[in-house]
Design an enzyme around this catalytic site. Structure first.
Site, PDB file in Angstrom:
ATOM      1  N   CYS A 123      31.959  30.380  41.030  1.00  0.00           N
ATOM      2  CA  CYS A 123      32.857  32.377  40.986  1.00  0.00           C
ATOM      3  C   CYS A 123      31.265  32.606  41.792  1.00  0.00           C
ATOM      4  CB  CYS A 123      32.108  32.550  39.717  1.00  0.00           C
ATOM      5  SG  CYS A 123      32.884  33.773  39.196  1.00  0.00           S
TER       6      CYS A 123
ATOM      7  N   ARG B 140      38.036  42.974  34.640  1.00  0.00           N
ATOM      8  CA  ARG B 140      37.861  41.339  35.154  1.00  0.00           C
ATOM      9  C   ARG B 140      38.641  40.993  34.524  1.00  0.00           C
ATOM     10  NH1 ARG B 140      32.532  41.597  35.346  1.00  0.00           N
ATOM     11  NH2 ARG B 140      32.359  39.373  35.222  1.00  0.00           N
TER      12      ARG B 140
ATOM     13  N   HIS C  63      34.888  28.596  36.459  1.00  0.00           N
ATOM     14  CA  HIS C  63      33.825  28.358  34.974  1.00  0.00           C
ATOM     15  C   HIS C  63      34.238  27.104  34.033  1.00  0.00           C
ATOM     16  CE1 HIS C  63      30.892  31.231  36.350  1.00  0.00           C
ATOM     17  NE2 HIS C  63      32.219  31.810  35.712  1.00  0.00           N
TER      18      HIS C  63
END
Ligand code: GLN
Length: 239
Positions: free
Chosen positions: A94, A128, A191
């Site tokens: 990320c 997001r 993640h």
């Protein structure tokens, strides 16, 4: 045999359990009776001091990324580029993945110039991109994990993605690409942490590091029953 792991910027770039990836690598290496040592590097300039076999860079929010710019701009960028070109195994998640590209322009319009080792750029969006997601790598591994980013990443000039999105958003929510793959460098929005949930991917990284260092890297199989149960659970609940 011994593998050395460099964990870059461990205090600033460490979101959503990313450092679990380092623990996972360490354990899976040691369970094969291979020696392993992890070094926490607060500056990438320390890459000069040692010959690391695996470099890990975790995720970080915009603010933490901005704090790293000074280090990158004072010589660290060249060292990371050198490691990428040398074929060192690098896993970047990320915010750490975004650092390898040309720049990141936040949603507020602040542009952070990154190291430009790989030809891609990232632009922040208002919404997001968050959630459990899955993608398939070019060598047909199904990777499951969790993404949470504002940045939309666009690969340029035929740079290869790490995989194709099966569910979720990946690099930008539009073109189904996920992450980047170049030599032994793997960038991803995954993640999760990525490696405990995807043991085959973890072993692939370890094998690549062994091959680079010793010329061969066949790993003895491990009992992945618990990992497979965790994957089945995530699959059933979210994917
Ligand atoms: N700051 C970056 C973004 O939001 C990276 C976030 C992260 O590492 N999770 O795009």
């Amino acid at each position: 045999m011994k593998l050395k792991i460099a964990h870059l910027y461990p205090d600033l770039l460490n979101l959503y359990g990313d450092s679990g990836n380092v623990l996972c690598l360490e354990r899976r290496i040691k369970w094969r009776n291979i020696d392993c040592m992890t070094y926490r590097l607060d500056s990438a300039k320390l890459l000069n001091k040692n010959d690391y076999d695996i470099i890990f860079i975790g995720g970080g929010q915009d603010f933490e990324q901005s704090l790293i710019l000074r280090d990158l701009g004072s010589g660290a960028d060249e060292l990371i580029k050198r490691e990428i070109e040398n074929g060192t195994v690098i896993l970047a998640i990320c915010g750490g993945f975004q650092l390898l590209g040309n720049y990141y322009e936040t949603y507020k319009g602040e542009r952070m110039k990154f190291i430009g080792a790989l030809d891609f750029y990232t632009v922040g969006g208002e919404k997001r991109l968050i959630g459990n997601y899955a993608f398939k790598t070019s060598d047909k591994m199904k990777i499951i994990g969790f993404e949470n980013h504002s940045g939309r990443t666009y690969l340029c000039n035929n740079l290869k993605p790490l995989g194709k999105v099966i569910k979720g958003c990946g690099n930008n929510g539009k073109d189904k690409t996920e992450g980047v793959r170049y030599k032994n460098t793997f960038g991803t929005y995954c993640h999760g942490p990525l490696l405990p949930k995807n043991p085959a991917f973890a072993d692939m990284l370890i094998e690549k590091a062994l091959i680079k260092k010793y010329g061969e890297g066949k790993l003895a199989p491990l009992d992945n029953k618990l990992e497979m149960l965790a994957r089945a659970q995530v699959n059933a609940l979210y994917l």
